[in-house]
Enzyme design. Sequence first.
Site, PDB file in Angstrom:
ATOM      1  N   CYS A 111      37.521  31.282  38.591  1.00  0.00           N
ATOM      2  CA  CYS A 111      36.990  32.801  39.044  1.00  0.00           C
ATOM      3  C   CYS A 111      38.246  33.810  39.498  1.00  0.00           C
ATOM      4  O   CYS A 111      39.180  33.698  38.608  1.00  0.00           O
ATOM      5  CB  CYS A 111      36.422  33.046  40.487  1.00  0.00           C
ATOM      6  SG  CYS A 111      35.426  34.644  40.876  1.00  0.00           S
ATOM      7  N   HIS A 112      39.007  34.244  41.040  1.00  0.00           N
ATOM      8  CA  HIS A 112      39.550  35.374  40.744  1.00  0.00           C
ATOM      9  C   HIS A 112      41.130  34.569  41.625  1.00  0.00           C
ATOM     10  O   HIS A 112      42.324  35.088  41.610  1.00  0.00           O
ATOM     11  CB  HIS A 112      39.536  36.835  41.560  1.00  0.00           C
ATOM     12  CG  HIS A 112      38.369  37.578  41.289  1.00  0.00           C
ATOM     13  ND1 HIS A 112      37.816  37.325  41.270  1.00  0.00           N
ATOM     14  CD2 HIS A 112      39.456  38.696  40.784  1.00  0.00           C
ATOM     15  CE1 HIS A 112      36.902  38.532  40.695  1.00  0.00           C
ATOM     16  NE2 HIS A 112      37.840  39.013  39.939  1.00  0.00           N
ATOM     17  N   GLY A 113      41.009  33.302  41.014  1.00  0.00           N
ATOM     18  CA  GLY A 113      42.172  32.555  41.716  1.00  0.00           C
ATOM     19  C   GLY A 113      43.474  32.563  41.125  1.00  0.00           C
ATOM     20  O   GLY A 113      44.373  32.390  41.592  1.00  0.00           O
TER      21      GLY A 113
END
Length: 193
Positions: A111-113
């Site tokens: 995801c936003h990792g």
Amino acid sequence: MPDLNGLKVAILVTDGFEQVELLDPRKALDEAGAETAVVSPKDKEARGWKSTEWGVNIPVDQPLSQARPQDFDALLLPGGVMNPDKLRMEPKAVEFVKAFFEADKPVAAICHGPWTIIEAGAARGRKVASWPSLKTDLRNAGAEWIDKEAVVDGNLVTARKPDDIPAFNRAMIEVFGRARGNLRGAAATWRAS
């Protein structure tokens, strides 16, 4: 399923991590035999985010101030918008992530990792899946954004969103399993010398 017995995996998070992106991959790693530890700038617990509201608090196994990348074999970076945005502003968190790439240890991010990967200077030349809003950030950092449920680029595994978790988990366990095999080979070489 690869055997991850003895593989030590750091899970780097702070408040606002997407709950399912920590809990489900951690469960898959634990079931494969890995030893997982939540590492955080928070001392006691980090607060999860569940879709549109605050979720559960997860105990911190090791405060970031005491964590040493050399004590871990692999790294998991859950997403959520708040979590990686805060982590990329923490110099110690960025250095922690950077150390895994410098040592060529496996990293899995969802995801936003990948925001933290960008901040660590480790995105250039990589194929990376992420939440679509990171596409421009990744391209600006020299990565190729891929719109697939799980992307493997060497020791890096990435995925777009919670719906991708089953494919992400399979790819992560496979890549982490290869790393475990390499660790066994290094240990055997060391014992033989």
